[in-house]
Write a protein that holds these residues in place. Structure first.
Motif, mmCIF file in Angstrom:
data_model
loop_
_atom_site.group_PDB
_atom_site.id
_atom_site.type_symbol
_atom_site.label_atom_id
_atom_site.label_comp_id
_atom_site.label_asym_id
_atom_site.label_seq_id
_atom_site.Cartn_x
_atom_site.Cartn_y
_atom_site.Cartn_z
ATOM 1 N N LEU A 156 -6.283 -0.136 3.023
ATOM 2 C CA LEU A 156 -5.051 -0.566 3.298
ATOM 3 C C LEU A 156 -4.395 1.028 3.427
ATOM 4 C CD1 LEU A 156 -3.835 -0.519 -0.883
ATOM 5 C CD2 LEU A 156 -3.881 -2.127 0.402
ATOM 6 N N ASP A 191 -1.101 -5.121 4.183
ATOM 7 C CA ASP A 191 -1.182 -4.265 2.421
ATOM 8 C C ASP A 191 -1.194 -5.269 1.122
ATOM 9 O OD1 ASP A 191 -2.125 -2.047 3.076
ATOM 10 O OD2 ASP A 191 -0.001 -1.117 3.018
ATOM 11 N N VAL A 226 -0.112 -0.770 -5.822
ATOM 12 C CA VAL A 226 -0.556 -1.719 -4.505
ATOM 13 C C VAL A 226 0.389 -0.506 -4.525
ATOM 14 C CG1 VAL A 226 -0.711 -2.371 -2.545
ATOM 15 C CG2 VAL A 226 -2.304 -2.456 -4.755
ATOM 16 N N ALA A 232 2.306 -0.820 -0.877
ATOM 17 C CA ALA A 232 2.198 -1.107 0.406
ATOM 18 C C ALA A 232 3.154 -1.053 1.201
ATOM 19 C CB ALA A 232 2.994 -3.194 0.108
#
Ligand SMILES: Cc1cc2nc3c(=O)[nH]c(=O)nc-3n(C[C@H](O)[C@H](O)[C@H](O)COP(=O)(O)OP(=O)(O)OC[C@H]3O[C@@H](n4cnc5c(N)ncnc54)[C@H](O)[C@@H]3O)c2cc1C
Length: 450
Positions: free
Chosen positions: A9, A47, A40, A42
């Motif tokens: 990521l 991502d 997550v 992002a």
């Protein structure tokens, strides 16, 4: 197979106990306390793609967070994977083309702040810490909407990650069906990583007028306010609310004017003459100040509940119900919700209803009953009171704004937000773009086989 430990990521993956995990899962409504299996954070389109694919491989529910304002906390999946777009908050303005490219996690304040140095703006909501993502995908009402349409009417193109992790563009010429659905269909079709907005020369000036009347005397005031609204120019968005004060309930009527304040002054004597105001406030904030004016009352960390309707008509019986706020009499207790109205019309209604998923463009006013409190012991009473205030206006309702739906309204709420023909078209679109209903933590449009 991708696993959490082998993930690549640009941003980061958070699980319970990690620094930042609790901050990321905390949303506007303090009643929401859900724990995603993973978050997550992002920072790039890649991502978002990775997160969608991971969630599907691990069979985790996906929640998508932008500003975290959804009152039902739909961004936060219990034990699922939350895709937190907040780090994707960039805004690039092209003042020559009058366009803004806004990342999918940006807040409204970032859009306004980037546009106003050029005297530009586009329709955005009334509280600057609301997310561009959730607001615009549901429609997007704001003080400029009567002049320039809803936020979704000003989106020229969307960049979106699909349920399969593909990146697509939607505009009038590319994937036009998807473009139709993204303008009001909420987060049902995918994750928008960039909105391209049309901006307008709005200048930086505004005028805000509010006149307080005793609620007991306010039926003729609201009748007059309603009639004035029908002839008000598009620069003016009429507002009204009823709230409790130490000396009893007050009804406040007024308007927000975006443009040269001098041109809105003629409305002031007409509003003042509606009754015997007990107080008045006439101010000329800058557009940026206007857009932050409600940031504190609309602030975080309170428990929240609301109930809403669209109204085409506002007859005297509805005015009486509005003033009562669902109670038996005007002075019934301190735990009544505040109730409010904001005018629609103008450029919102210029757009043909079939042109976008957003519905009920013939609305005259949006009604909302909202409560905020801090003690969990008050939950039941507060929510019941807000529901009663909403129920009192039920007989006059013509649908609802999808972004104002309470989670408990479920599919009934979705049917209130979209008339049957719209819902059929949205269902067909959902079946094409998300047949497995991967994106279902929203006011869900179910694919046809679900
Ligand atoms: C204080 C306050 C003031 C408000 N004022 C207004 C107003 O003036 N005008 C108005 O129209 N509405 C207003 N609203 C309602 C608001 O539009 C909704 O609450 C909206 O859901 C908030 O969006 P968000 O991104 O902040 O919320 P989030 O909770 O982060 O997101 C809500 C949902 O939107 C979807 N979503 C968000 N971003 C994306 C994305 N990039 N891609 C795909 N899906 C996404 C997801 O399904 C998510 O569950 C207000 C709400 C609050 C709490």
């Amino acid at each position: 197979m991708t696993t959490a430990s082998s993930l690549r990521l640009d941003g980061c993956l958070l699980t319970s106990g990690d620094p930042g995990y609790d901050a990321a899962r905390t949303v506007w409504n303090a009643m929401i306390d859900r724990r995603p299996r993973m978050i997550v954070r992002a920072v790039s389109v890649t991502d978002v793609v990775t997160a969608v694919r991971l969630a599907r491989e691990l069979d985790l529910e996906i929640g998508v967070r932008c500003g975290g304002h959804n009152v039902a906390g739909l961004a936060v999946p219990a034990n699922g994977l939350m895709i937190d777009l907040a780090p994707m908050n960039g805004v690039r303005v092209d003042p020559i083309q009058r366009r803004a490219r806004v990342q999918g996690g940006a807040l409204l304040g970032a859009l306004d702040r980037a546009s106003q140095p050029y005297g530009l703006a586009t329709t955005a909501g009334n509280v600057s810490h609301t997310g561009v993502g959730g607001l615009t995908l549901g429609g997007g009402m704001g003080w400029l909407a009567r002049q320039h349409g809803l936020a979704c009417d000003n989106v020229v193109s969307y960049t979106m990650v699909t349920a399969d992790g593909e990146v697509v563009t939607a505009s009038r010429t590319e994937n036009p069906d998807l473009y139709w659905g993204l303008r009001g269909g909420g987060g049902n079709f995918g994750i928008v990583t960039e909105f391209e907005f049309q901006l307008h020369h709005t200048g930086t000036q505004t005028l805000v007028a509010e006149f307080d009347f005793r609620a007991e005397d306010a039926v003729p005031v609201l009748e007059g306010w309603r009639d004035l609204n029908a002839v008000a120019p598009r620069q003016a968005t009429f507002t009204a609310d009823v709230h409790s004060t130490a000396s009893g309930p007050l009804a406040t009527v007024g308007f927000v004017w975006v443009g040269d304040p001098a041109r809105g002054h003629w409305l002031l004597p007409a509003l003042r003459a509606l009754g015997r105001p007990v107080a008045e406030r006439v101010t000329t904030p800058s557009y940026l100040e206007l857009q932050q004016r409600d940031d504190t009352t609309g602030g975080h960390a309170y428990r929240r509940y609301s109930s809403a309707h669209y109204l085409r008509q506002f007859p005297t019986a509805a005015i009486e119900a509005f003033l009562l706020r669902g109670a038996a009499d005007l002075r019934a207790g301190t735990q009544l919700p505040g109730v409010g109205l904001q005018a629609y019309g103008g450029a919102i209604a210029d757009v043909a209803d079939a042109d976008a998923a957003f519905s009920h463009r013939g609305t005259t006013f949006e009604f909302g009953a909202g409560s905020r409190w801090t003690e969990p012991s008050e939950d039941d009473n507060r929510m019941a009171a807000a529901r009663s205030a909403g129920a009192a206006l039920d007989p006059y309702a013509d649908g609802v704004y999808v972004n104002s739906l309470a989670a408990e309204e479920g599919q009934r709420g979705v049917r209130r937000a979209y008339p049957a023909a719209k819902l059929a078209r949205l269902t067909a679109l959902k079946t094409v773009w998300d047949p497995q209903n991967v994106f279902h933590l929203n006011h869900n449009i179910r694919p046809s086989h679900a």
